[in-house]
Each structure stands twice: as structure tokens, then as C-alpha cells.
Write a protein that holds these residues in place. Structure first.
Motif, mmCIF file in Angstrom:
data_model
loop_
_atom_site.group_PDB
_atom_site.id
_atom_site.type_symbol
_atom_site.label_atom_id
_atom_site.label_comp_id
_atom_site.label_asym_id
_atom_site.label_seq_id
_atom_site.Cartn_x
_atom_site.Cartn_y
_atom_site.Cartn_z
ATOM 1 N N GLU A 166 0.872 -1.176 0.000
ATOM 2 C CA GLU A 166 0.000 0.000 0.000
ATOM 3 C C GLU A 166 0.905 1.221 0.000
ATOM 4 O O GLU A 166 1.880 1.284 0.758
ATOM 5 C CB GLU A 166 -0.891 0.001 1.240
ATOM 6 N N GLU A 183 -8.407 -4.985 -5.096
ATOM 7 C CA GLU A 183 -8.517 -5.177 -3.652
ATOM 8 C C GLU A 183 -9.706 -6.043 -3.255
ATOM 9 O O GLU A 183 -9.769 -6.510 -2.112
ATOM 10 C CB GLU A 183 -8.586 -3.819 -2.944
ATOM 11 N N MET A 200 -5.968 0.873 -0.850
ATOM 12 C CA MET A 200 -5.964 2.129 -1.592
ATOM 13 C C MET A 200 -7.261 2.352 -2.353
ATOM 14 O O MET A 200 -7.382 3.319 -3.096
ATOM 15 C CB MET A 200 -4.760 2.167 -2.540
ATOM 16 N N HIS A 204 -5.464 0.645 -7.147
ATOM 17 C CA HIS A 204 -4.316 0.268 -6.325
ATOM 18 C C HIS A 204 -3.152 -0.062 -7.258
ATOM 19 O O HIS A 204 -3.022 -1.186 -7.739
ATOM 20 C CB HIS A 204 -4.685 -0.945 -5.460
#
Length: 255
Positions: A166, A183, A200, A204
Motif C-alpha cells: 500500500e 482489492e 488504496m 491500487h
């Protein structure tokens, strides 16, 4: 007659040497002062093998004293492979900055984003700063763009097992993203004391590239597990970044 023969032999030697010279030279740097990945040795061997396959020079070093103007003149790109922590002093930082400003390239692999985190210029060079990661998990990774060398070896979506980093917000305005992770396919929550991560969100990023401060930079967060460096698609992903960073070639739109 002898002098003519000597001149001819010397010319042949020079011509032969030039004909066999590597297409570019790479400084492969693996210094760590924090986490030391067990995958470093295998990763180095894999990149040295890429050098043999693709005819480029690889000089593996861990001594930060070699990050100086005179030594860096020998290279077209520097790779921070699984580096960690504050590994350069102020003189070495300045030399790396001048190297990039001279039009050269940088490649960061995995924990390169967990390196020199208090140096703003380096954070901009890498593109994002590592924050935290959850436990190693399998997740679905997706290709965002194929307009970059090496991406042709990856399917549109694939299962991959890694430390899913992350990151904090982008440190550069012109990052070109190549790979993301979904995710919804893994559990992103992590907590290390006061450092808490929950992913995120919908976007991501995992790999990207950009031009920066006169030079070029490529980064991939993949590569925690040693076995990754035996995967051909991943190695071509790395070589694509090395090739572009070292030469500026491989992206038709900007050639």
C-alpha cells in the motif's frame, strides 16, 4: 611492414571489441539497512542472466561509496533492487540526482519504494512511497496499459502471490501506470503499531514509469518472493523497465 601489420591488428581488435560491446551498462545496487530480503541473491542472478540473454552489462554492488560522479559515468541506468532504509549520504544522493539529470535511467524493484523515505527528490523519482503491506496473499493483478516494453508477456488479468504494497499519494504528476491489483480479491488490512493500512480503494497501482528531472524512472512493487525471479513473464516485465530506463526505447509514441 611490421608497423603496418601492428596497426592492422590493432584496428581489428578495436573493431572486434566494438562489435561485441554490450548495448548498455547497468549498476545493480542492493544495499539494505533495514529489511533484507532473502530473494536478493536469486534476483541478482536472474538479472545477470537477463544481461547475458539481452546483451547488456550488469555490475552488482552494495557499497554506497560507488554512487559517485566518476563511477556513475560507466552506467546507463541504476537499479535499486530490494534496497531498504536510508542507504545514501548527502554526497551520494547528490551524485544520483546529477546522474538522472544527465538523462540516465532508474529502476526500482519492490522495496526500493521503502528506501530513502525522508528524501523528497527520491520519493518523486520512485513515484509513490511505501506505507504498509498485509500478509502475503494471492490476488488478481490487472494490466492497465500495454504501451510499454515487456507488457506483452502478461495476460489482461492474472493471479499473482506477493506482498501487496500500500502506497501513499503520488509524488509525481506524470506517472504512467502499468499494473494494478484488485482489492476485492485479497484482504488489504494491515497494522504495525500506529501504522494502519486498509488498502488504496478502487485504484491500487503496482507498477508505473515516468520521465523525471531529465531522466527516466520505472518501478514495480512485485518481487518479494524468491520464486518470482524464475517466472518468465515477471522477468520480461523487469527487462522492459530496464530497457526503457537505460535507452529510452520501446515506447513507439515517444520515439
Amino acid at each position: 611492414m611490421k608497423s603496418a601489420t601492428i596497426i592492422l591488428c590493432a584496428s581489428l581488435l578495436i573493431t572486434t571489441s566494438l562489435a561485441h560491446a554490450e548495448q548498455f551498462n547497468l549498476l545493480l545496487f542492493t544495499k539494505t539497512v533495514e529489511w533484507h530480503h532473502k530473494s536478493i541473491n536469486g534476483a541478482v542472478q536472474a538479472i545477470e542472466t537477463l544481461g547475458i540473454k539481452h546483451h547488456f552489462g550488469v555490475d552488482w554492488q552494495e557499497d554506497a561509496a560507488l554512487i559517485n560522479d566518476d563511477n556513475l559515468k560507466n552506467y546507463d541506468a541504476v537499479v535499486f533492487l530490494l534496497t531498504s532504509g536510508d542507504i545514501l549520504n548527502s554526497q551520494q544522493e547528490a551524485a544520483l540526482q546529477r546522474f538522472i539529470q544527465s538523462g540516465k535511467g532508474f529502476v526500482g524493484i519492490h522495496s526500493a519504494s521503502d528506501t530513502e523515505k525522508t528524501w523528497p527528490w527520491y520519493n518523486q523519482l520512485v513515484g509513490h512511497v511505501f506505507k504498509i503491506h498485509p500478509e502475503i496473499q494471492t490476488a488478481q493483478m490487472e494490466v492497465v496499459s500495454r504501451d510499454f516494453p515487456g507488457m506483452e508477456y502478461l495476460p489482461n488479468a492474472l493471479l499473482w502471490t506477493d506482498e501487496w504494497y500500500e502506497f501513499g499519494p503520488a509524488q509525481s504528476k506524470n506517472l504512467n501506470y502499468l499494473l494494478t491489483v484488485d482489492e476485492n480479491t485479497f484482504a488489504p488490512h494491515a497494522q504495525w503499531g500506529d501504522n494502519i493500512g486498509d488498502g488504496m480503494g478502487k485504484f491500487h497501482p503496482i507498477a508505473w514509469y515516468h520521465t523525471f528531472d531529465g531522466g527516466r524512472a520505472f518501478y514495480t512493487a512485485l518481487g518479494h518472493k524468491p520464486i518470482a525471479y524464475q517466472d518468465n513473464a515477471f522477468l520480461q516485465h523487469i527487462y522492459g523497465g530496464i530497457y526503457w530506463a537505460a535507452t529510452g526505447k520501446g515506447i513507439p509514441a515517444i520515439q
